[in-house]
Write a protein that holds these residues in place. Structure first.
Motif, mmCIF file in Angstrom:
data_model
loop_
_atom_site.group_PDB
_atom_site.id
_atom_site.type_symbol
_atom_site.label_atom_id
_atom_site.label_comp_id
_atom_site.label_asym_id
_atom_site.label_seq_id
_atom_site.Cartn_x
_atom_site.Cartn_y
_atom_site.Cartn_z
ATOM 1 N N PRO A 24 -0.152 -0.559 8.461
ATOM 2 C CA PRO A 24 -0.889 0.147 7.412
ATOM 3 C C PRO A 24 0.010 0.692 6.305
ATOM 4 O O PRO A 24 -0.388 0.726 5.135
ATOM 5 N N ALA A 25 1.232 1.097 6.651
ATOM 6 C CA ALA A 25 2.154 1.570 5.618
ATOM 7 C C ALA A 25 2.556 0.427 4.705
ATOM 8 O O ALA A 25 2.564 0.559 3.469
ATOM 9 N N TYR A 26 2.914 -0.710 5.287
ATOM 10 C CA TYR A 26 3.328 -1.855 4.474
ATOM 11 C C TYR A 26 2.217 -2.294 3.528
ATOM 12 O O TYR A 26 2.470 -2.573 2.347
ATOM 13 N N LEU A 27 0.991 -2.384 4.044
ATOM 14 C CA LEU A 27 -0.067 -3.032 3.279
ATOM 15 C C LEU A 27 -0.781 -2.094 2.319
ATOM 16 O O LEU A 27 -1.218 -2.538 1.250
ATOM 17 N N TRP A 28 -0.921 -0.822 2.673
ATOM 18 C CA TRP A 28 -1.596 0.073 1.721
ATOM 19 C C TRP A 28 -0.927 1.428 1.549
ATOM 20 O O TRP A 28 -0.982 2.008 0.472
ATOM 21 N N GLY A 29 -0.263 1.943 2.568
ATOM 22 C CA GLY A 29 0.371 3.248 2.430
ATOM 23 C C GLY A 29 1.468 3.263 1.383
ATOM 24 O O GLY A 29 1.613 4.227 0.626
ATOM 25 N N ASN A 30 2.251 2.194 1.326
ATOM 26 C CA ASN A 30 3.363 2.103 0.376
ATOM 27 C C ASN A 30 2.957 1.532 -0.971
ATOM 28 O O ASN A 30 3.753 1.585 -1.916
ATOM 29 N N ARG A 31 1.756 0.979 -1.079
ATOM 30 C CA ARG A 31 1.409 0.263 -2.314
ATOM 31 C C ARG A 31 0.187 0.817 -3.028
ATOM 32 O O ARG A 31 0.137 0.776 -4.264
ATOM 33 N N LEU A 32 -0.774 1.340 -2.274
ATOM 34 C CA LEU A 32 -2.066 1.650 -2.887
ATOM 35 C C LEU A 32 -2.498 3.103 -2.717
ATOM 36 O O LEU A 32 -3.222 3.628 -3.570
ATOM 37 N N LEU A 33 -2.115 3.750 -1.646
ATOM 38 C CA LEU A 33 -2.481 5.147 -1.432
ATOM 39 C C LEU A 33 -1.838 5.998 -2.522
ATOM 40 O O LEU A 33 -0.612 6.072 -2.612
ATOM 41 N N PRO A 34 -2.610 6.649 -3.380
ATOM 42 C CA PRO A 34 -2.022 7.329 -4.536
ATOM 43 C C PRO A 34 -1.112 8.501 -4.156
ATOM 44 O O PRO A 34 -1.469 9.333 -3.323
ATOM 45 N N ILE A 35 0.056 8.523 -4.782
ATOM 46 C CA ILE A 35 0.983 9.651 -4.685
ATOM 47 C C ILE A 35 0.920 10.373 -6.023
ATOM 48 O O ILE A 35 1.100 9.763 -7.076
#
Length: 543
Positions: free
Chosen positions: A383-394
């Motif tokens: 989940p980090a590779y696919l959306w946590g690092n790319r899509l989950l807004p910071i």
């Protein structure tokens, strides 16, 4: 000059450095230090369950706060346990100081087999630290600690270490505690700065690229982007330097295929605080043929992976402020920026479609329910590779933490450190990675730190399972694991624990944990969610 024990000298030095929390494990080779901490009363010691976690927590504290992180360990096995944490801190450019013991000076270097004897501890530490020193006199303890701390905080931060023989920790001596002033940020030389300004004046299709070294330059970076109308890409470590809901924020999507046309069409790249690492550049296959203005506090990284037309060696914030003071460049070509934004939106839509509705809903719940200034920690997991690092807004600086070395397991202790810095934290964690630091659930429970641990349980190493199956005709080995009931384990530790099998149930559990503001673990049955496309999972044994 005051007469102090060696342990008291350590505390005096830490106070001079502004340290208020340390992480560690008590040992016969450091108890005078911990006793001095207890008697002093101004520094809170957080007792972890493994020395690797102590250094990871100090690292998380440093990344979330911008201050020095400190870990205390024992000589020998305690310090060897700490090495992975120091390796990660070095990869992340994180200022972490390890204070460790050593055998008595009369035995040190003689190879007699004394308890926890570690003859080669210092050279071992120097493989991962900018500076590691061994103290030979009680009177030198405070000075040495402050000198090493100053060194590792200068320019691009790095870890450091000080070893102190146990007899010197007990011994009394006349200890001078020198004043500590944080190193002044380096200012840019006029010539490369003028070259950068000239390139900005000559171009109309600029792109900004912000790495971890830019994280404290949020305001001038945003101002530069807005004055130019230029899109801003970040690396994973640079996330948060510009809020990812800003219209010019492209996020950490440099390696996404949809972005290649943006870079091919750019006529200038302004790179700030970055090494252009492999993950962000598709292992340097990303074509960056335009002139590059490269700003970094570490001169050794400029030009290492891509040539620089203007090499600006300086602190990111100071350099950007200097550029803004003299900037007289025209705005970006509006059509170029609009095309970049359209490419970003297309990439985000594709990623969202690839992760499927359940993971998208879980991601949305995390962002919606967490405060903007909460720290989001991702371990190395699907989940980090696919959306946590790319899509989950910071949305703010220093609210994003990910293992820069791509190690599995640091997520929980990194979050413990962030929470000890006064921040709420959430962790995106896999079951395999959590087992490497599962003992730190007890630390979380003991100190009641506001960390929500989201464990995506696919009963093994999902990334490696997928790679093996695709590479070796469906064969897998060593990737299917027996895992405990994590929710029950959390409850046994005195932590809120809940197991969910749907995005709706996750949202309810996460909302309750946020409202409670206490440590919590949510175990997500990854097999019950709609599968994500990028890491298809082969059939695996049941039972």
């Amino acid at each position: 000059m005051t007469e102090r024990t060696g342990g008291e000298a350590v505390v005096a030095a830490l106070r001079a450095l502004g340290v208020t929390r340390v992480f560690g494990i008590v040992s016969v080779h450091n108890i005078p230090i911990f006793d001095a901490i207890l008697r002093d009363g101004t520094i809170e010691p957080i007792a972890v369950r493994h020395e690797q976690a102590a250094v990871h927590a100090a690292d998380g504290y440093a990344r979330a706060s911008g201050r020095l992180g400190v870990a205390i360990a024992s000589t020998g096995p305690g310090t060897t346990n700490a090495m992975t944490g120091l390796f990660e801190a070095a990869a992340a450019s994180s200022p972490v100081l390890l204070i460790t013991g050593q055998v008595d000076t009369i035995w040190y270097g003689k190879g007699k087999g004394f308890l926890h004897e570690a003859e080669s501890q210092l050279p071992m530490l120097r493989t991962v630290c900018r500076r590691a020193e061994s103290v030979r006199r009680t009177e030198a303890i405070a000075r040495t600690i402050i000198e090493v701390a100053r060194d590792i905080l200068d320019g691009r931060p790095q870890p450091g270490a000080v070893e102190i023989p146990i007899d010197l920790q007990y011994r009394r001596g006349a200890v001078v505690v020198p004043p500590f002033d944080r190193p002044a940020p380096q200012r840019p030389d006029p010539e490369p700065l003028e070259r950068a300004l000239a390139l900005l004046r000559e171009t109309r299709r600029r792109v900004l690229w912000a790495g971890g070294g830019s994280i404290d330059a949020s305001a001038p970076l945003r101002q530069l982007a807005e004055r130019l109308g230029a899109p801003v890409f970040t690396t994973v470590n640079g996330r948060g330097v510009i809020s990812e809901d800003h219209p010019l924020a492209m996020g950490p999507l440099t390696a996404h295929p949809a972005m290649q046309a943006v870079f091919e069409g750019a006529d200038l790249l302004v790179a700030v605080g970055t090494r252009f690492q492999g993950g962000a550049t598709r292992n340097w296959s990303l074509p960056l043929s335009m002139p590059i203005v490269h700003i970094d506090a570490d001169p050794s990284v400029i030009g290492r992976n891509y040539p620089a037309a203007a090499a600006v060696v300086a602190d990111a914030r100071v350099a950007l402020e200097a550029l803004l003071e003299r900037l007289d460049a025209p705005a970006n070509d509006a059509a170029f920026t609009a095309a970049a934004v359209a490419a970003r939106d297309a990439a985000r839509s594709q990623i969202r479609e690839d992760i499927g509705p359940d993971h998208a809903a879980i991601m949305d719940a995390i962002r919606e329910l967490l405060p903007r200034d909460a720290v989001i920690v991702r371990d190395a997991t699907i989940p980090a590779y696919l959306w946590g690092n790319r899509l989950l807004p910071i949305l703010e600086p220093r609210t994003s933490i990910y293992p820069a070395s791509a190690a599995i397991g640091p997520g929980l202790p990194l979050a413990i450190g962030a929470a000890a810095a006064g921040r709420r934290a959430a962790v995106i964690q896999g079951d395999g990675g959590l087992m490497l630091s599962v003992g730190e659930l007890a630390t979380l429970a003991q100190y009641r730190l506001p960390v929500i641990l989201c464990v995506f349980n696919d009963h093994g190493y999902g990334v490696l399972r997928s790679i093996q199956a695709r590479t070796f005709e469906g064969r897998t080995i060593g990737v299917d694991l027996a895992t405990p009931d994590f929710a029950a384990l959390a409850r046994a530790m005195g932590i809120r624990g809940e197991r969910v099998g749907s995005a709706v149930a996750f949202r309810d559990a996460f909302a309750a944990a946020v409202a409670e503001g206490a440590p919590a673990l949510i175990e997500i049955d990854a097999d019950a969610l709609t599968p994500m496309r990028s890491f298809p999972q082969p059939p695996r044994p049941r039972g």
